[in-house]
Design a protein around this motif. Structure first.
Motif, PDB file in Angstrom:
ATOM      1  N   SER A  58      15.135  18.873  27.633  1.00  0.00           N
ATOM      2  CA  SER A  58      14.272  18.702  28.791  1.00  0.00           C
ATOM      3  C   SER A  58      13.479  19.977  29.053  1.00  0.00           C
ATOM      4  O   SER A  58      14.050  21.037  29.280  1.00  0.00           O
ATOM      5  CB  SER A  58      15.106  18.352  30.027  1.00  0.00           C
ATOM      6  OG  SER A  58      15.844  17.178  29.808  1.00  0.00           O
ATOM      7  N   GLU A  74      14.351  17.596  33.450  1.00  0.00           N
ATOM      8  CA  GLU A  74      15.716  17.076  33.315  1.00  0.00           C
ATOM      9  C   GLU A  74      16.008  16.030  34.383  1.00  0.00           C
ATOM     10  O   GLU A  74      16.667  15.015  34.100  1.00  0.00           O
ATOM     11  CB  GLU A  74      16.717  18.231  33.404  1.00  0.00           C
ATOM     12  CG  GLU A  74      18.179  17.799  33.316  1.00  0.00           C
ATOM     13  CD  GLU A  74      18.546  17.136  32.008  1.00  0.00           C
ATOM     14  OE1 GLU A  74      19.542  16.389  31.979  1.00  0.00           O
ATOM     15  OE2 GLU A  74      17.840  17.349  30.990  1.00  0.00           O
ATOM     16  N   THR A  82      18.970  26.013  28.593  1.00  0.00           N
ATOM     17  CA  THR A  82      18.220  24.772  28.736  1.00  0.00           C
ATOM     18  C   THR A  82      19.178  23.592  28.621  1.00  0.00           C
ATOM     19  O   THR A  82      20.188  23.677  27.923  1.00  0.00           O
ATOM     20  CB  THR A  82      17.128  24.645  27.655  1.00  0.00           C
ATOM     21  OG1 THR A  82      17.717  24.804  26.357  1.00  0.00           O
ATOM     22  CG2 THR A  82      16.064  25.706  27.836  1.00  0.00           C
ATOM     23  N   PRO A  83      18.885  22.488  29.309  1.00  0.00           N
ATOM     24  CA  PRO A  83      19.802  21.341  29.275  1.00  0.00           C
ATOM     25  C   PRO A  83      19.978  20.802  27.864  1.00  0.00           C
ATOM     26  O   PRO A  83      19.033  20.766  27.072  1.00  0.00           O
ATOM     27  CB  PRO A  83      19.087  20.309  30.174  1.00  0.00           C
ATOM     28  CG  PRO A  83      18.169  21.111  31.030  1.00  0.00           C
ATOM     29  CD  PRO A  83      17.721  22.259  30.180  1.00  0.00           C
ATOM     30  N   ARG A  86      22.556  17.049  36.960  1.00  0.00           N
ATOM     31  CA  ARG A  86      22.722  15.614  37.181  1.00  0.00           C
ATOM     32  C   ARG A  86      23.683  15.332  38.328  1.00  0.00           C
ATOM     33  O   ARG A  86      23.505  14.351  39.056  1.00  0.00           O
ATOM     34  CB  ARG A  86      23.171  14.942  35.880  1.00  0.00           C
ATOM     35  CG  ARG A  86      22.085  14.990  34.814  1.00  0.00           C
ATOM     36  CD  ARG A  86      22.406  14.210  33.561  1.00  0.00           C
ATOM     37  NE  ARG A  86      21.222  14.109  32.718  1.00  0.00           N
ATOM     38  CZ  ARG A  86      21.105  13.305  31.671  1.00  0.00           C
ATOM     39  NH1 ARG A  86      22.118  12.518  31.330  1.00  0.00           N
ATOM     40  NH2 ARG A  86      19.994  13.264  30.978  1.00  0.00           N
ATOM     41  N   ARG A 108      23.197  20.700  32.166  1.00  0.00           N
ATOM     42  CA  ARG A 108      22.791  19.295  32.360  1.00  0.00           C
ATOM     43  C   ARG A 108      23.721  18.603  33.343  1.00  0.00           C
ATOM     44  O   ARG A 108      23.286  17.868  34.224  1.00  0.00           O
ATOM     45  CB  ARG A 108      22.795  18.579  31.011  1.00  0.00           C
ATOM     46  CG  ARG A 108      22.648  17.059  31.096  1.00  0.00           C
ATOM     47  CD  ARG A 108      22.254  16.475  29.755  1.00  0.00           C
ATOM     48  NE  ARG A 108      20.871  16.796  29.457  1.00  0.00           N
ATOM     49  CZ  ARG A 108      20.297  16.621  28.271  1.00  0.00           C
ATOM     50  NH1 ARG A 108      21.022  16.158  27.257  1.00  0.00           N
ATOM     51  NH2 ARG A 108      19.034  16.916  28.079  1.00  0.00           N
TER      52      ARG A 108
END
Length: 897
Positions: free
Chosen positions: A706, A368, A305-306, A320, A316
């Motif tokens: 997120s 996210e 998970t981020p 992004r 992440r």
């Protein structure tokens, strides 16, 4: 040939050659040196190192891998990607060079109609280590490759080791000639773009005693057993068999790229105007999107998970970068809801679990992206402020410190900082930013190296494991008679440990639960004649070996003696309640929220549990209460709790849930509570019936990233104690407000309302007093070298808004006739503030509020800035407010006349 079919043919071919098909391990692997599995052999590393005995002599797999060391290069070339799949076939002391070469040649050159890959033998080249006469002879004898296409190369290219002491040996690489349009003739030693490596056969035959570099190492002798480790990049062979240029254009990647191009109106590969060897920026961005969307899909699918560190930070960053690339391509709306389903549709052929888990995966990814969109908005505001300050300081360059802070603290990409700064006519100190980034990387590398070196010395555990596997009795008993197999102190094996010492004890059998699966280790004692040890931790340093960390109360304890190992029964009971309670809460979550609310991590200890699960929003109080009620109803029903062993395939068929990040063998333990109501793969200890969990009360729910929420709860006596404390608080508050418990909410609410009304009235009175004081400020203006000057300290309790109101009111009353300056200080919560305003006449004489406020703020021990007509600053020392006013007055006098 589709990538999924290439994968299927690989596994089928080697299964027919007597290999056991081993499923891909999760990308999260229990190796402290690795963030992710980064090579096909990683799950087999304990076998090659001799730490564990392999279950099979021959194995094959298609392993999911992620490499992030050159993430910045993704998209710039056709070679770099983050997620990839590695086809591998392995021999553990069985076949060696001859069969490895024969198998490779047969699979590559057998026609597609007969189940092979059907490559043209005339396009294949082989390389061997410069001293490996045997490999060269075998290639010539068992394949149709002529000697002139068998190339000898040195250690840099054709010798393999792990970078530390251990197994190593020569390797033999297979290259495919893509044709003259890809480069010059002459083989892989001349051009590795034209001649693309597709398969590497590693022959582990030596024990390396010391490794100083890739090419500098010492060979101590032959390994007891010769092993084979091969790796064929699935994406590389797919690009060959599909007749495309690179990994971005194969069937599992290109559809995402094409969708991104369609959404942004770009035409991939049709851009011009760039020098040879360079890709157009838009093509690079489309590749970044295609790679990172697929990689993120696979990482979230395996439970990442981020977050802001470790694996979560890598995820992440990739998400992004994908979103940012779409923005640079001109798409400002949420992009992942369009792209992620396309990637899932292509990857589900090989990994069907992606489709069944897509609701959870997509929630995390979309949350996210939304968080990043908010970051972009906030970062833009922060950047605008930094730009203003840079201009006020008379500079045309945004500092590297500010750019790095935006990147590191707020997740604001450097390329976005460069772009937006340029739009406002500023450059960025890229050299300073790069230096800070390098310092950060160096710190990370040093930390990783420290971890690696600390983990590298596994010889002590390897030797102890060779004596046999620890007989794990934690599921059956709390007390075991055992024998001390070994003692370890400070990483070294010793013959005895004495009172006051702390070390690890290895027993031939143990009732102690070793920490795993979210459950912490048991506590208890180990005793013998004249010996008393307190067990404070229990771990598995290598698979099959359990180490008890102990504090010696009485001793000494010597290796080889019989002992009695006893788990603290109260500790174990509370631990069982917490672990079973975790399963109950998980099942209740899924019943209330639906199957997508899947556990992504857990932690439990006696009396307490926490559970992380995929969900995109906070739970309402009503939902929390419903989950708690469902859980307690399950406890009240006294559901049977059972554990059984079955194959991994059978467990999946039965619908058993697996914990992300755990590695499971072919045989797995399935724990059921109430049959199918709760069915999970689990190695923990549990109660016999759900009623033994006792009371279960949810104490908190929060966000941990997120798309990921966390529930916390107490169980058993700890839950009752928690409720007793809550009851005592309610009783105390009821006594304070003078009512019954049922009236507490209404009475407290009424008190809060009255308090807020009183605060508003006080605020109104205070503002009236401030304005009244401001009304007389202009009357006290004095002449300072031709400038009307008002200086005033409003004192404690006067915040920035009040000071600003006073300054503006006084400036208005002074009018625009003569040059005027108003400077007022105040303080709120001990922190001073200063606001200065000038009228037009003063500004015409070159007197600027921004300059004056910096003088005042420096005196106060802080800083500030603003426009020429009004500016604000602050500091640390409110006692120097008078000095600050005097400093401003002195400067006004200098500028007057």
């Amino acid at each position: 040939m589709e990538t999924a079919e290439i994968r299927r043919r690989w596994l089928t071919f080697f299964e027919k050659k007597g290999h056991t098909v081993v499923p891909s391990a999760p990308l999260i692997h229990d190796d402290p040196n690795l963030l992710f599995v980064n090579a096909g052999m990683v799950p087999f590393k304990p076998y090659f190192l001799g730490q564990e005995t392999p279950q099979w002599q021959r194995a094959t797999s298609v392993q999911k891998c992620v490499r992030t060391g050159d993430i910045e290069e993704v998209g710039k070339t056709s070679r770099h990607g983050t997620f990839f799949q590695m086809n591998g076939n392995f021999s553990f002391g069985d076949y060696f060079k001859k069969d490895a070469i024969r198998f490779a040649w047969e699979l590559l050159t057998t026609s597609q109609d007969e189940g092979g890959y059907g490559l043209d033998p005339d396009r294949l080249w082989a390389t061997v280590y410069e001293d490996d006469d045997e490999a060269e002879r075998l290639w010539a004898e068992y394949t149709a490759i002529p000697l002139e296409r068998i190339v000898r190369r040195g250690k840099k290219d054709n010798y393999w080791h792990m970078g530390v002491a251990g197994p190593g040996g020569p390797c033999s690489e297979i290259f495919y000639d893509r044709g003259p349009e890809y480069g010059q003739e002459g083989g892989p030693a001349v051009d590795e773009d034209r001649y693309m490596e597709i398969w590497n056969l590693v022959f582990m035959q030596y024990e390396l005693s010391e490794v100083r570099s890739k090419e500098d190492f010492d060979v101590s002798g032959p390994l007891p057993a010769q092993n084979v480790d091969t790796g064929m990049g699935l994406e590389r062979i797919a690009s060959v068999l599909q007749g495309v240029d690179n990994l971005y254009e194969i069937d599992e990647v290109y559809p995402v790229l094409a969708k991104a191009a369609e959404m942004t109106g770009k035409n991939y590969g049709a851009q011009s105007g760039h020098s040879a060897g360079e890709s157009h920026p838009d093509d690079v961005r489309l590749r970044v999107v295609a790679d990172h969307v697929r990689s993120s899909l696979m990482l979230i699918g395996d439970g990442v998970t981020p977050g802001n560190e470790g694996r979560g930070y890598v995820l992440r960053r990739m998400l992004r970068r994908a979103v940012r690339s779409m923005r640079l391509l001109g798409f400002d709306e949420p992009a992942l809801p369009h792209l992620l389903p396309v990637s899932m549709d292509r990857m589900k052929q090989s990994y069907p679990e992606l489709e069944t888990g897509f609701d959870r995966i997509s929630k995390i990814a979309y949350a996210e992206e939304e968080a990043f969109r908010r970051t972009l908005a906030a970062g833009t505001t922060i950047l605008d402020t930094a730009v203003v300050r840079t201009r006020e300081q008379g500079s045309g360059v945004l500092s590297g410190d500010q750019a790095f802070q935006l990147h590191d603290t707020y997740g604001f990409p450097i390329d976005l900082t460069l772009e937006m700064a340029e739009e406002q006519g500023l450059a960025v100190d890229r050299e300073g930013f790069t230096r800070l980034m390098q310092e950060q990387r160096d710190r990370a590398k040093a930390d990783a190296k420290a971890k690696k070196s600390g983990h590298a010395n596994t010889e002590v555990w390897k030797d102890l494991r060779a004596a046999g596997e620890t007989d794990f009795r934690a599921w059956q008993e709390l007390t075991s008679e055992a024998k001390v197999i070994g003692l370890v102190v400070d990483g070294e094996q010793v013959q005895e440990i004495e009172p006051g010492q702390r070390g690890q004890v290895i027993l031939d059998r143990t009732p102690f639960y070793a920490e795993s699966g979210g459950q912490i280790a048991d506590e208890g004692i180990i005793t013998a004649d004249g010996v008393h040890l307190k067990v404070v931790d229990v771990q598995r340093p290598v698979k099959g070996l359990i180490a008890h960390t102990v504090e010696v109360v009485h001793g000494p304890l010597r290796a080889g003696v019989p002992v009695l190992a006893e788990v603290d029964p109260e500790w174990r009971l509370s631990a069982c309640q917490a672990h079973s309670g975790t399963h109950v809460i998980h099942a209740a979550l899924r019943q209330v929220l639906g199957p997508s609310a899947l556990q992504s991590g857990s932690y439990n200890k006696p009396g307490y549990l926490r559970l992380d699960f995929a969900w995109g929003q906070a739970l309402s109080p009503e939902t929390r209460s419903e989950i708690e009620e469902v859980a307690n109803l399950a406890v009240r029903k006294d559901l049977p709790v059972s554990a059984s062993w079955m194959s991994l395939a059978e467990a999946r068929e039965a619908g058993a849930l697996a914990l992300f990040g755990e590695t499971y063998g072919e045989a797995v333990r399935v724990v059921e509570i109430g049959g199918p109501w709760s069915r999970e793969l689990c190695g923990g200890t549990h109660v016999g019936h759900s009623s033994q969990v006792g009371a279960l009360t949810v104490t908190g729910e929060s966000s941990v990233g997120s798309g990921v929420r966390r529930l916390e709860a107490f169980v058993g006596m700890d839950a009752l104690r928690y409720l007793a404390r809550e009851r005592a608080i309610v009783a105390e508050l009821s006594g304070i407000v003078g009512g019954q418990a049922g009236e507490l909410t209404e009475r407290v609410s009424a008190m809060v309302t009255r308090l807020k009304d009183a605060e508003r009235e006080l605020e109104r009175v205070r503002k009236e007093a401030v304005l009244a004081a401001a009304g007389s400020l202009s009357d006290n203006a004095k002449d300072v070298n031709g400038i009307r000057f008002v200086g005033h300290d409003a004192g404690p309790g006067t915040g920035a808004d009040d000071v600003r109101a006073m300054v503006l009111d006084a400036r208005q009353k002074l009018g625009d006739g003569a040059p005027s300056v108003v400077a007022v200080t105040g303080a709120a919560k001990g922190r001073p503030v200063v606001v200065i305003a000038t009228n037009q006449a003063a500004r015409d004489k070159g007197i600027k509020a921004g300059e004056l406020v910096r003088i005042a703020a420096q005196t106060l021990g802080g800083g500030g800035g603003g426009k020429d007509d009004i500016a604000q600053g602050g500091g640390q020392d409110a006692s120097k407010s008078g000095e600050a006013i005097n400093a401003v007055e002195w400067r006004v006098g200098e500028l007057g006349g």
